[in-house]
Design an enzyme around this catalytic site. Sequence first.
Site, PDB file in Angstrom:
ATOM      1  N   ASP A   1       0.553  18.433   1.815  1.00 55.47           N
ATOM      2  CA  ASP A   1      -0.695  17.774   1.442  1.00 55.47           C
ATOM      3  C   ASP A   1      -1.920  18.332   2.162  1.00 55.47           C
ATOM      4  O   ASP A   1      -2.956  17.671   2.223  1.00 55.47           O
ATOM      5  CB  ASP A   1      -0.570  16.259   1.705  1.00 55.47           C
TER       6      ASP A   1
ATOM      7  N   CYS B   1       6.046   4.171 -17.886  1.00 53.31           N
ATOM      8  CA  CYS B   1       5.112   3.054 -17.689  1.00 53.31           C
ATOM      9  C   CYS B   1       5.076   2.123 -18.899  1.00 53.31           C
ATOM     10  O   CYS B   1       4.759   0.934 -18.756  1.00 53.31           O
ATOM     11  CB  CYS B   1       3.697   3.583 -17.427  1.00 53.31           C
TER      12      CYS B   1
ATOM     13  N   CYS C   1       2.782  -1.304 -19.816  1.00 56.61           N
ATOM     14  CA  CYS C   1       2.354  -2.004 -18.597  1.00 56.61           C
ATOM     15  C   CYS C   1       1.023  -1.459 -18.100  1.00 56.61           C
ATOM     16  O   CYS C   1       0.788  -0.250 -18.063  1.00 56.61           O
ATOM     17  CB  CYS C   1       3.415  -1.830 -17.514  1.00 56.61           C
TER      18      CYS C   1
ATOM     19  N   CYS D   1      -1.080  -1.821 -12.689  1.00 54.97           N
ATOM     20  CA  CYS D   1      -1.828  -1.077 -11.678  1.00 54.97           C
ATOM     21  C   CYS D   1      -3.313  -0.999 -12.024  1.00 54.97           C
ATOM     22  O   CYS D   1      -4.173  -1.117 -11.142  1.00 54.97           O
ATOM     23  CB  CYS D   1      -1.247   0.330 -11.508  1.00 54.97           C
TER      24      CYS D   1
ATOM     25  N   CYS E   1      -6.819  -3.036  -9.812  1.00 57.44           N
ATOM     26  CA  CYS E   1      -7.834  -2.289  -9.066  1.00 57.44           C
ATOM     27  C   CYS E   1      -9.085  -3.141  -8.837  1.00 57.44           C
ATOM     28  O   CYS E   1      -9.708  -3.613  -9.791  1.00 57.44           O
ATOM     29  CB  CYS E   1      -8.213  -1.014  -9.816  1.00 57.44           C
TER      30      CYS E   1
ATOM     31  N   CYS F   1     -12.993   4.508  -5.978  1.00 59.15           N
ATOM     32  CA  CYS F   1     -11.709   4.155  -5.376  1.00 59.15           C
ATOM     33  C   CYS F   1     -11.894   3.795  -3.899  1.00 59.15           C
ATOM     34  O   CYS F   1     -12.507   4.538  -3.136  1.00 59.15           O
ATOM     35  CB  CYS F   1     -10.751   5.341  -5.524  1.00 59.15           C
TER      36      CYS F   1
ATOM     37  N   CYS G   1      -6.217   1.593   0.257  1.00 55.81           N
ATOM     38  CA  CYS G   1      -6.039   0.450  -0.636  1.00 55.81           C
ATOM     39  C   CYS G   1      -4.692   0.604  -1.308  1.00 55.81           C
ATOM     40  O   CYS G   1      -4.351   1.687  -1.786  1.00 55.81           O
ATOM     41  CB  CYS G   1      -7.167   0.423  -1.678  1.00 55.81           C
TER      42      CYS G   1
ATOM     43  N   CYS H   1      -3.110  -0.900  -6.485  1.00 58.29           N
ATOM     44  CA  CYS H   1      -2.468  -0.321  -7.674  1.00 58.29           C
ATOM     45  C   CYS H   1      -1.015   0.026  -7.399  1.00 58.29           C
ATOM     46  O   CYS H   1      -0.159  -0.094  -8.283  1.00 58.29           O
ATOM     47  CB  CYS H   1      -3.254   0.887  -8.175  1.00 58.29           C
TER      48      CYS H   1
ATOM     49  N   CYS I   1       2.898  -2.584  -8.915  1.00 61.77           N
ATOM     50  CA  CYS I   1       3.758  -1.964  -9.921  1.00 61.77           C
ATOM     51  C   CYS I   1       5.132  -2.631  -9.973  1.00 61.77           C
ATOM     52  O   CYS I   1       5.795  -2.771  -8.940  1.00 61.77           O
ATOM     53  CB  CYS I   1       3.910  -0.476  -9.621  1.00 61.77           C
TER      54      CYS I   1
END
Length: 344
Positions: A132, A186, A189, A192, A196, A212, A239, A242, A246
């Site tokens: 990352d 998904c 659905c 998420c 937010c 965000c 945060c 989201c 799930c």
Amino acid sequence: MADPRDTLRKAAAGLGFDVCRFASASEPWSAGERLAHFVEAGRHGEMGWMETTLERRAHPTSMWDGARTAIVLGLNYGPGHDPLPELADRSAGYISVYARGDDYHEVIKGRLKTLAGQIAAKTGQDVKVFVDTAPLMEKPLAQRAGLGWQGKHTNLLSRSHGNWLFLGVILSAAEFEPDAPETEHCGRCTACLDACPTNAFPAPFQLDARRCLSYLTIEFAGSWPEEFREATGSRIYGCDDCLASCPWNKFAAEASESRVQARDSLVSPRLADLAALDDPSFRALFTKSPVKRIGRNRFVRNVLYAIGNSGDAGLIPSTRALLDDPDPVVRDAAEWALGRLLAA
């Protein structure tokens, strides 16, 4: 003949990884085009490095033309419980689950290097390691390798680990047979997206980072627009709304790696204590933590926004003490927070 991938999967498990899968690093994909549209729309905000590295980020071979295989590793950091009820305590700060233990970059990097060395020794081919911090799109690679899929919130989502996987990648010049990619599960659905607090998703599978709270609390350096100050509630670093909302998390398990488990001091820390942090005490509290990267000033700014939303008159002295802070962004946040507390 034995599958060489099985040997490497066992070695990865011995190093503490929960999943190890293989994907082609050289085949074409559409992820680079999607990223270009994201940047062209300005949705990356102040993350200028996304624009300057766009060409290298577009495909693994754009960064290293010798890459043939991506070995994608996942480390579970599941919290073992739903963290969102913690947001109800407005006199405490909320730190994202991923940042409550040691910095995952440091936890994973050494293990990746160990495994990469074994791959290089077995294949005689070059390898490169990523956690990352380089222009590599890990999530599309993870989906191609079958670890999960990018959900409507754009994060990687796993049928066996929910939303809680740290990713690491080893690129190899050697050819390995790829695993089957994962498809999207998904359905209809929208949990998420509905969760937010700042409506940061213009559409399913699209994110506007400028709205965000993870971006605002971590990457954004200045004073926030007031709509986001109010929306952040008690979220002071990242945060999880989201992620934690799930339904696939019902299959997730608590992390077994002790270094990524939450420290007691970082679960619902009191805002009064955090507001009093100077630079040395901030660094001491967040030793080996990813939170340390944003620095004391940006962190205290976030704390003050949370204080302004707390409705806790007992935090007025902590807020007044920061009205003369050397940092102008902290002073602005203190003025806003004090005004909110006095009005309440």
